[in-house]
Design an enzyme around this catalytic site. Sequence first.
Site: not given
Ligand code: GLN
Length: 492
Positions: A78, A158, A182
């Site tokens: 990532k 994400s 995410s």
């Molecule tokens: N969807 C969540 C957010 O936008 C989690 C994102 C994540 O875990 N990095 O904060």
Amino acid sequence: MTRLTDLGVTDLRDGIAKGDFSAREVAENFINATNEAEKLNAFITLTPDHALKQAEEADKARASGQLKALSGVPLGIKDLFCTNGYRTTAASKIIGNFVPPYESTITEKLFAAGAGMIGKLNLDQFAMGSSNETSAFGNVISPWRQKNDDAALTPGGSSGGSAAAVAAKIIPAATGTDTGGSIRQPASFTGITGLKPTYGRCSRFGVIAFASSLDQAGPMARSVKDCAALLEVMAGFDPKDSTSADVMVPNWEKLLSSDIRGKKIGIPKEYRVDGMAPEIESLWQRGIQMMKEAGAEIVDVTLPHTRHALAAYYIIAPAEASSNLARYDGVRYGERQTPEGSNLADMYSATRAAGFGDEVKRRIMIGTYVLSAGFYDAYYIKAQKIRALIARDFEAAFDKCDLLLTPATPTAAFALGQKQDDPIAMYLNDVFTVPASLAGLPAMTVPVGLNDQGLPLGLQLIGKPLDEQSVLNAGLALEERAGFTSQPEKWW
Ligand code: GLN
């Protein structure tokens, strides 16, 4: 015939060890697969040179009988993990050309164990999002499509690039990070397995920070066993991360067992939320049935503060983000913008206005607001109190059970663009994943079935602190019973 790209982490590792194929062949096959999958936009940067160099080392190590834990296994990373000498962007414009002079602890460990890097994977900008639509490098497209419908779907976010690439079999596995879901939500949307370890298990050193008290790295792979093998390499105490847990790393893979007879699996009634698709409820019931068949005992538990988790998360995470992202000011980091006649303050605002995307700006503004004098007590402190109550709910539930089984997401994957203009609808996606994040607990999603439109659906297992083994074991029991082998049909 099985193609090399059909194999996951442990099969590749074992095949190289047995001499069934060379690490070089493996690397070349996956490099070709990534080159043929440009339409998915899963990668920001391709790094075939790294994968080939590591493959060469692996083939030499095999010849001299010195194979390491992941020799010759190519991975996607990532693009939130700093990689020495390889561009690391966080899918942002502001650090779109940043080449770190150091290595994150996680990638250092993976590479030292012999893994190669195929490329840096696309994500939501600074890991903020649930659909991979906030990347400055464009949306990732899920390899999955609904039956008789060509609409492009989100792979989740994400870690959307990680999920799409693993599901499309263009890499065997990937690293992800999970702040509020995410790893788990995109894994669930794409029919793969993703594990968020206990907070502190994996070092955050060199992982670009979003919300430091929540961020955790973890594996995203095609099986529970592969997640166990990867996590064994990724986890471990790191003096460079002050929140790193100084505890032993178990042999999760070796101790993996789907024998969960006598285990108590808790079913939290508060996870039956409004707006949950009926197909998710029936999937959950099927999962419960599978756990019973595996000999586990099902117990009803209550997590009374669940309904406040999302609100607390969307105060705490932006608060921490607003602080973490203050460093991108055009002086120390960031593509500097200097409008004609600008002073220092003008330079800061021009740099940040041009460099951050809308969602990142929204988070910075929310975070700054909830931390400001006058609102700090009303929002930030209150959210912290709720966080403590949520953690206490889990502690109480774990007096009655060993693990929790819940849905992973309230719906299957949605179309790109569908929720983009409605941040609240987007945030609601995280309703089942944020509670475990707030409590720092290990949690994993496992694919369990397809919905009527042919899209994957997953369930989540949440464990006690540092008890990844029980999560993995129950995950294996679920995996064996669900027998999920569906794959997206290749259109890319
Ligand atoms: N969807 C969540 C957010 O936008 C989690 C994102 C994540 O875990 N990095 O904060």
